[in-house]
Design a protein around this motif. Structure first.
Motif, short mmCIF file in Angstrom:
data_model
loop_
_atom_site.label_atom_id
_atom_site.label_comp_id
_atom_site.label_asym_id
_atom_site.label_seq_id
_atom_site.Cartn_x
_atom_site.Cartn_y
_atom_site.Cartn_z
N UNK A 129 0.83 -1.20 0.00
CA UNK A 129 0.00 0.00 0.00
C UNK A 129 0.87 1.26 0.00
N UNK A 130 1.83 1.27 0.88
CA UNK A 130 2.67 2.45 1.03
C UNK A 130 3.99 2.05 1.66
N UNK A 131 4.98 2.86 1.44
CA UNK A 131 6.30 2.54 1.98
C UNK A 131 7.09 3.82 2.19
N UNK A 132 7.87 3.82 3.23
CA UNK A 132 8.75 4.95 3.49
C UNK A 132 10.18 4.44 3.40
N UNK A 163 3.32 5.11 -2.83
CA UNK A 163 1.90 4.81 -2.64
C UNK A 163 1.41 4.00 -3.83
N UNK A 164 0.61 2.99 -3.54
CA UNK A 164 -0.06 2.28 -4.62
C UNK A 164 -1.03 3.24 -5.30
N UNK A 165 -1.26 3.04 -6.58
CA UNK A 165 -2.17 3.91 -7.33
C UNK A 165 -3.55 3.97 -6.68
N UNK A 166 -3.96 2.86 -6.10
CA UNK A 166 -5.30 2.77 -5.52
C UNK A 166 -5.49 3.66 -4.29
N UNK A 208 -5.15 9.74 -1.03
CA UNK A 208 -6.04 9.45 0.12
C UNK A 208 -5.25 9.02 1.34
N UNK A 209 -4.15 8.32 1.15
CA UNK A 209 -3.34 7.82 2.26
C UNK A 209 -2.05 8.62 2.35
N UNK A 210 -1.56 8.79 3.57
CA UNK A 210 -0.30 9.47 3.80
C UNK A 210 0.52 8.68 4.82
N UNK A 211 1.76 8.39 4.45
CA UNK A 211 2.66 7.68 5.37
C UNK A 211 3.64 8.68 5.96
N UNK A 212 3.93 8.50 7.23
CA UNK A 212 4.90 9.38 7.89
C UNK A 212 5.60 8.59 8.98
N UNK A 213 6.72 9.12 9.41
CA UNK A 213 7.48 8.46 10.47
C UNK A 213 7.70 9.41 11.63
N UNK A 214 7.76 8.84 12.79
CA UNK A 214 8.10 9.58 14.01
C UNK A 214 9.36 8.92 14.54
N UNK A 215 10.50 9.45 14.11
CA UNK A 215 11.76 8.80 14.48
C UNK A 215 12.00 8.82 15.99
N UNK A 260 9.84 8.38 18.23
CA UNK A 260 9.07 7.29 18.83
C UNK A 260 9.29 5.97 18.10
N UNK A 261 10.18 5.98 17.09
CA UNK A 261 10.45 4.76 16.32
C UNK A 261 9.16 4.13 15.81
N UNK A 262 8.34 4.95 15.18
CA UNK A 262 7.05 4.46 14.70
C UNK A 262 6.73 5.04 13.34
N UNK A 263 5.82 4.37 12.66
CA UNK A 263 5.36 4.80 11.34
C UNK A 263 3.84 4.86 11.36
N UNK A 264 3.30 5.91 10.78
CA UNK A 264 1.87 6.14 10.77
C UNK A 264 1.35 6.10 9.35
N UNK A 265 0.17 5.51 9.18
CA UNK A 265 -0.52 5.55 7.90
C UNK A 265 -1.87 6.23 8.13
N UNK A 266 -1.98 7.46 7.64
CA UNK A 266 -3.24 8.18 7.73
C UNK A 266 -4.07 7.84 6.51
N UNK A 267 -5.25 7.31 6.74
CA UNK A 267 -6.12 6.87 5.65
C UNK A 267 -7.38 7.71 5.64
N UNK A 268 -7.56 8.47 4.59
CA UNK A 268 -8.74 9.32 4.44
C UNK A 268 -9.59 8.86 3.26
#
Length: 122
Positions: A48-51, A60-63, A67-74, A76-84
């Motif tokens: 779906x998505x990759x950072x 991001x996949x075309x689909x 609509x989706x946004x990937x981000x990282x919080x270094x 907190x060592x975490x990755x977020x996928x916001x899906x709208x």
């Protein structure tokens, strides 16, 4: 021990939003690839998505583009996928995965979370 734990899934109506969170422990991913995949019943696992994947910082996949946004919080060592603007066809189990530099396809990723269900009702 490397662990990835997803959270934030659930049931939402079409047009709604969800925010998936992938907490990474056991290593500092920094600039290593972290991806979100999904798999719907009877379908192949789809990236779906990759950072930090390949030659681009974000993929991001075309689909899901726009609509989706990937981000990282270094910190907190975490990755977020916001899906709208979610659609019923976004319904699937979503997985986050980590891999070595250059990883792009599912087979390249070494570590996987347990997966989390996202259901979008029409």
């Amino acid at each position: 021990e490397v662990q990835l734990v997803e959270s934030g899934g659930g049931l939402v109506q079409a047009g709604g939003s969800l925010r998936l969170h992938c907490a990474v422990s056991g290593f500092t991913f920094d600039h290593k690839p972290i991806a979100w995949f999904r798999q719907a019943p009877g379908k192949e696992r789809e990236r779906v998505s990759c950072i930090n994947c390949g030659d681009v910082q974000t993929y991001y996949a075309d689909s899901v583009k726009g609509r989706f946004t990937i981000s990282s919080d270094n910190a907190k060592n975490s990755v977020i996928l916001q899906m709208n603007s979610l659609k019923p066809e976004d319904t699937a189990v979503y997985y986050c995965a980590s891999g070595p530099t250059g990883a792009t396809m599912a087979v390249d990723f070494q570590y996987w979370g347990q997966g989390i269900q996202v259901t979008v009702s029409s």
